[in-house]
Write a protein that holds these residues in place. Structure first.
Motif, PDB file in Angstrom:
ATOM      1  N   MET A 115      75.352  37.948  48.425  1.00  0.00           N
ATOM      2  CA  MET A 115      76.196  39.014  47.885  1.00  0.00           C
ATOM      3  C   MET A 115      75.449  40.349  47.881  1.00  0.00           C
ATOM      4  N   ILE A 116      74.168  40.317  47.504  1.00  0.00           N
ATOM      5  CA  ILE A 116      73.342  41.522  47.527  1.00  0.00           C
ATOM      6  C   ILE A 116      73.178  42.019  48.965  1.00  0.00           C
ATOM      7  N   SER A 117      72.982  41.098  49.891  1.00  0.00           N
ATOM      8  CA  SER A 117      72.807  41.482  51.294  1.00  0.00           C
ATOM      9  C   SER A 117      74.057  42.150  51.843  1.00  0.00           C
ATOM     10  N   GLY A 118      75.231  41.615  51.489  1.00  0.00           N
ATOM     11  CA  GLY A 118      76.474  42.233  51.917  1.00  0.00           C
ATOM     12  C   GLY A 118      76.631  43.633  51.361  1.00  0.00           C
ATOM     13  N   GLY A 119      76.214  43.841  50.125  1.00  0.00           N
ATOM     14  CA  GLY A 119      76.246  45.178  49.546  1.00  0.00           C
ATOM     15  C   GLY A 119      75.270  46.121  50.222  1.00  0.00           C
ATOM     16  N   ALA A 120      74.093  45.597  50.575  1.00  0.00           N
ATOM     17  CA  ALA A 120      73.075  46.436  51.208  1.00  0.00           C
ATOM     18  C   ALA A 120      73.538  46.951  52.560  1.00  0.00           C
ATOM     19  N   VAL A 121      74.144  46.078  53.381  1.00  0.00           N
ATOM     20  CA  VAL A 121      74.564  46.513  54.708  1.00  0.00           C
ATOM     21  C   VAL A 121      75.759  47.467  54.613  1.00  0.00           C
ATOM     22  N   ALA A 122      76.466  47.435  53.488  1.00  0.00           N
ATOM     23  CA  ALA A 122      77.546  48.399  53.261  1.00  0.00           C
ATOM     24  C   ALA A 122      77.007  49.745  52.786  1.00  0.00           C
ATOM     25  N   ARG A 123      75.974  49.724  51.941  1.00  0.00           N
ATOM     26  CA  ARG A 123      75.495  50.959  51.316  1.00  0.00           C
ATOM     27  C   ARG A 123      74.422  51.669  52.131  1.00  0.00           C
ATOM     28  N   PHE A 124      73.546  50.926  52.791  1.00  0.00           N
ATOM     29  CA  PHE A 124      72.528  51.589  53.624  1.00  0.00           C
ATOM     30  C   PHE A 124      72.383  50.843  54.957  1.00  0.00           C
ATOM     31  N   PRO A 125      73.436  50.897  55.774  1.00  0.00           N
ATOM     32  CA  PRO A 125      73.465  50.137  57.033  1.00  0.00           C
ATOM     33  C   PRO A 125      72.379  50.544  58.013  1.00  0.00           C
ATOM     34  N   GLU A 126      71.904  51.777  57.945  1.00  0.00           N
ATOM     35  CA  GLU A 126      70.873  52.226  58.878  1.00  0.00           C
ATOM     36  C   GLU A 126      69.549  51.485  58.689  1.00  0.00           C
ATOM     37  N   ARG A 127      69.403  50.800  57.550  1.00  0.00           N
ATOM     38  CA  ARG A 127      68.154  50.093  57.269  1.00  0.00           C
ATOM     39  C   ARG A 127      68.247  48.599  57.586  1.00  0.00           C
ATOM     40  N   ILE A 128      69.434  48.135  57.988  1.00  0.00           N
ATOM     41  CA  ILE A 128      69.649  46.707  58.221  1.00  0.00           C
ATOM     42  C   ILE A 128      69.900  46.478  59.704  1.00  0.00           C
ATOM     43  N   ALA A 129      68.949  45.840  60.386  1.00  0.00           N
ATOM     44  CA  ALA A 129      69.089  45.556  61.811  1.00  0.00           C
ATOM     45  C   ALA A 129      70.094  44.442  62.065  1.00  0.00           C
ATOM     46  N   ARG A 130      70.123  43.478  61.155  1.00  0.00           N
ATOM     47  CA  ARG A 130      71.063  42.353  61.221  1.00  0.00           C
ATOM     48  C   ARG A 130      71.131  41.759  59.825  1.00  0.00           C
ATOM     49  N   VAL A 131      72.231  41.079  59.516  1.00  0.00           N
ATOM     50  CA  VAL A 131      72.415  40.516  58.189  1.00  0.00           C
ATOM     51  C   VAL A 131      72.926  39.088  58.310  1.00  0.00           C
ATOM     52  N   ALA A 132      72.431  38.217  57.435  1.00  0.00           N
ATOM     53  CA  ALA A 132      72.884  36.827  57.400  1.00  0.00           C
ATOM     54  C   ALA A 132      73.227  36.452  55.971  1.00  0.00           C
ATOM     55  N   LEU A 133      74.430  35.931  55.787  1.00  0.00           N
ATOM     56  CA  LEU A 133      74.879  35.461  54.477  1.00  0.00           C
ATOM     57  C   LEU A 133      74.946  33.942  54.512  1.00  0.00           C
ATOM     58  N   LEU A 134      74.063  33.297  53.764  1.00  0.00           N
ATOM     59  CA  LEU A 134      74.072  31.851  53.629  1.00  0.00           C
ATOM     60  C   LEU A 134      74.803  31.493  52.345  1.00  0.00           C
ATOM     61  N   ASN A 135      75.850  30.696  52.462  1.00  0.00           N
ATOM     62  CA  ASN A 135      76.634  30.270  51.305  1.00  0.00           C
ATOM     63  C   ASN A 135      77.071  31.471  50.472  1.00  0.00           C
ATOM     64  N   GLY A 136      77.633  32.441  51.171  1.00  0.00           N
ATOM     65  CA  GLY A 136      78.118  33.643  50.508  1.00  0.00           C
ATOM     66  C   GLY A 136      79.517  33.461  49.936  1.00  0.00           C
ATOM     67  N   VAL A 137      79.847  34.311  48.982  1.00  0.00           N
ATOM     68  CA  VAL A 137      81.149  34.264  48.308  1.00  0.00           C
ATOM     69  C   VAL A 137      81.966  35.473  48.734  1.00  0.00           C
ATOM     70  N   HIS A 138      83.248  35.247  48.964  1.00  0.00           N
ATOM     71  CA  HIS A 138      84.148  36.328  49.377  1.00  0.00           C
ATOM     72  C   HIS A 138      85.499  36.122  48.696  1.00  0.00           C
ATOM     73  N   ARG A 139      85.836  37.019  47.777  1.00  0.00           N
ATOM     74  CA  ARG A 139      87.142  37.001  47.118  1.00  0.00           C
ATOM     75  C   ARG A 139      87.527  35.586  46.660  1.00  0.00           C
ATOM     76  N   ARG A 140      86.906  35.155  45.579  1.00  0.00           N
ATOM     77  CA  ARG A 140      87.194  33.824  45.045  1.00  0.00           C
ATOM     78  C   ARG A 140      88.676  33.681  44.719  1.00  0.00           C
TER      79      ARG A 140
END
Length: 281
Positions: A115-140
């Motif tokens: 969840m934090i990783s998803g927020g990071a790539v939304a807020r400062f995408p220029e710093r994230i080369a790639r993102v992986a969400l393991l067992n992430g939650v989306h709109r329960r």
């Protein structure tokens, strides 16, 4: 940097404590590896600690710089203030990258770390080369959201629940039983106040960045277990469908702690992700 500071780990195993360093702001981390390219930053889930990434640290430390971090109020990292939401945890990660002088990273998170990783790539995408969400939650779904909010509300009255997560996260196979023992130890060691702050943010954070995936242009992996009742395959597939360079991977027969119970499969998918520049076929 202390290359080689992490002890050798076998798949599915991890020591009770790995040597830590600390940033000036009190964020604890461990690192290994001297590989070129974007460092691999790993963020664990609520109630855990950086040792939960043991099989991944062992697998990737010979090909890249691996940095596993203790989430606020977990392991040896300073806690965030009571009432902190998921956006505060995302800002915390930004401070960590600043303090570590990391301009651009490959970022992988598990559960709340996802969840934090998803927020990071939304807020400062220029710093994230790639993102992986393991067992992430989306709109329960509403029932799941009510259950997790109830668990969050009960924490201060009843303390850290160990049996409930273990029942949800693991099956009865041999690999799960071994990983369950490690996980119980980490849950027993977590600071109750830090856990309460983080779990409350996790309970209310599933929709905060849920609609930002169409703007994420870097490679994005969404991975979960087929039997995870809270971070479901449908959630992973929904996020992957929204992200321009997203793809989902579902590990059959596993639940929430797939990086411990199915480390070879998880590491294979992460290896694919680490070299991805465009959406796989």
């Amino acid at each position: 940097m202390q290359a080689g500071a992490l002890m050798e780990l076998k798949a599915g195993e991890g020591p009770s404590a790995l040597p830590r360093l600390k940033t000036p702001g009190g964020i604890a981390y461990a690192e290994a590896g001297l590989g070129e390219g974007a460092p691999l930053v790993l963020i664990h889930g609520v109630g855990m600690r950086l040792e939960a990434w043991g099989p991944q640290i062992a697998a990737f430390k010979d090909r890249c710089r691996v940095i596993a971090v203790d989430m606020p109020g977990h392991g040896e990292s300073a806690a965030l203030a009571e009432g902190s939401g998921i956006a505060d945890f995302v800002a915390w990660l930004g401070r960590f990258l600043d303090e570590m002088k990391l301009e651009r990273v490959s970022l992988a998170g598990h559960s709340m770390g996802a969840m934090i990783s998803g927020g990071a790539v939304a807020r400062f995408p220029e710093r994230i080369a790639r993102v992986a969400l393991l067992n992430g939650v989306h709109r329960r779904p509403e029932a799941a959201k009510a259950a997790v909010l109830a668990r969050a509300a009960a924490i201060r009255a009843t303390g850290v629940d160990k049996d409930g997560p273990l029942k949800r996260w693991f099956g009865e196979d041999a690999a799960s039983l071994q990983a369950r023992a490690l996980t119980r130890g980490w849950l027993e060691a977590v600071d109750p106040e830090g856990y309460a702050v983080a779990y409350t943010a996790f309970a209310g954070g599933d929709a905060v960045y849920a609609e930002t995936w169409p703007t994420v242009t870097c490679p994005a992996l969404f991975l979960t277990g087929s039997g995870d009742p809270n971070s479901t395959p449908e959630m992973a597939q929904a996020m992957a469908a929204m992200a321009p360079k997203g793809w989902a991977r579902i590990i059959e027969g596993h639940r929430h702690m797939v990086n411990l119970t199915a480390p070879e499969a998880v590491n294979g998918f992460l290896a694919e992700w680490l070299v991805a520049e465009e959406k796989p076929a």
